[in-house]
Design an enzyme around this catalytic site. Sequence first.
Site, mmCIF file in Angstrom:
data_model
loop_
_atom_site.group_PDB
_atom_site.id
_atom_site.type_symbol
_atom_site.label_atom_id
_atom_site.label_comp_id
_atom_site.label_asym_id
_atom_site.label_seq_id
_atom_site.Cartn_x
_atom_site.Cartn_y
_atom_site.Cartn_z
ATOM 1 N N ARG A 103 49.716 112.925 42.242
ATOM 2 C CA ARG A 103 50.737 113.719 42.929
ATOM 3 C C ARG A 103 50.697 115.135 42.365
ATOM 4 O O ARG A 103 50.750 115.337 41.150
ATOM 5 C CB ARG A 103 52.110 113.079 42.653
ATOM 6 C CG ARG A 103 53.250 113.769 43.333
ATOM 7 C CD ARG A 103 54.524 112.962 43.213
ATOM 8 N NE ARG A 103 55.172 113.081 41.926
ATOM 9 C CZ ARG A 103 56.481 112.965 41.750
ATOM 10 N NH1 ARG A 103 57.266 112.714 42.770
ATOM 11 N NH2 ARG A 103 57.024 113.083 40.560
ATOM 12 N N THR A 107 53.708 120.692 44.863
ATOM 13 C CA THR A 107 53.934 120.400 46.291
ATOM 14 C C THR A 107 54.463 118.972 46.491
ATOM 15 O O THR A 107 54.973 118.641 47.557
ATOM 16 C CB THR A 107 52.626 120.525 47.086
ATOM 17 O OG1 THR A 107 51.720 119.515 46.602
ATOM 18 C CG2 THR A 107 51.991 121.893 46.912
ATOM 19 N N ASP A 203 59.203 108.886 33.600
ATOM 20 C CA ASP A 203 57.838 108.786 34.124
ATOM 21 C C ASP A 203 57.256 107.425 33.734
ATOM 22 O O ASP A 203 57.042 107.132 32.554
ATOM 23 C CB ASP A 203 56.985 109.923 33.536
ATOM 24 C CG ASP A 203 55.608 109.959 34.172
ATOM 25 O OD1 ASP A 203 55.283 110.947 34.837
ATOM 26 O OD2 ASP A 203 54.850 108.965 34.010
ATOM 27 N N ASP A 206 53.940 107.475 31.721
ATOM 28 C CA ASP A 206 54.138 107.910 30.326
ATOM 29 C C ASP A 206 54.808 106.815 29.510
ATOM 30 O O ASP A 206 54.467 106.591 28.345
ATOM 31 C CB ASP A 206 55.015 109.163 30.272
ATOM 32 C CG ASP A 206 54.277 110.397 30.775
ATOM 33 O OD1 ASP A 206 53.067 110.301 31.036
ATOM 34 O OD2 ASP A 206 54.928 111.450 30.911
#
Length: 213
Positions: A103, A107, A203, A206
């Site tokens: 990703r 954007t 995340d 992570d």
Amino acid sequence: MRTHVVDHPLIAHKLTALRDQVTDSPTFRRLADELVTLLAYEATRDVRVEEVSIHTPVAPAQGVRLASPKPLVVPILRAGLGMLDGMVRLLPTAEVGFLGMIRNEETLEASTYAERLPEDLSGRQCYVLDPMLATGGTLAAAIRFLTDRGADHITAICLLVAPEGCARLEEDLSDLDIPVTVVTGAMDEKLNEKGYIVPGLGDAGDRLYGVVH
Ligand code: URA
């Protein structure tokens, strides 16, 4: 598209521990693994089977086994890898294909950077593993990739989803006339300005594997 939020106290309990910021990576990996197995039980409710005749030690019996072609499990790299073991524990004879999606953090659009999948997925049931359905861009692109190759039945298993992601998926895939189902442990409140699920768990990649600098 159908979204199925699995309402079960064990799932809620494990999700709460998973979300907690003090949960370390080894515990996070174990919880993700256990959650996938619980969600997979619901997600495979429509898995295709065929009738077989067997003999028990006592008598002949009729039963079922997974139909051919075997289901295909597709973890989306990187974070989906943390869901693979929990899924294949329940479906040990399934084949596994890999899809790397990234990703763009500005954007928020998704693109494919790696792929290891059969060229022809005609008549295949696919189980896509992606822990976080956030904006929906990654999952929509992954599902489109699979249906372009002929997959005719898609189930995505996500630990958490955001309403915005479900809406985007619904819109982006509205032209598909095959069953698409999202099975999840929870529908969270919203996305924040950075595209993270709120309250979410941060995340997922992570937390599973550590921060890559
Ligand atoms: N991906 C993640 O890992 N977490 C989010 O909250 C959103 C996308």
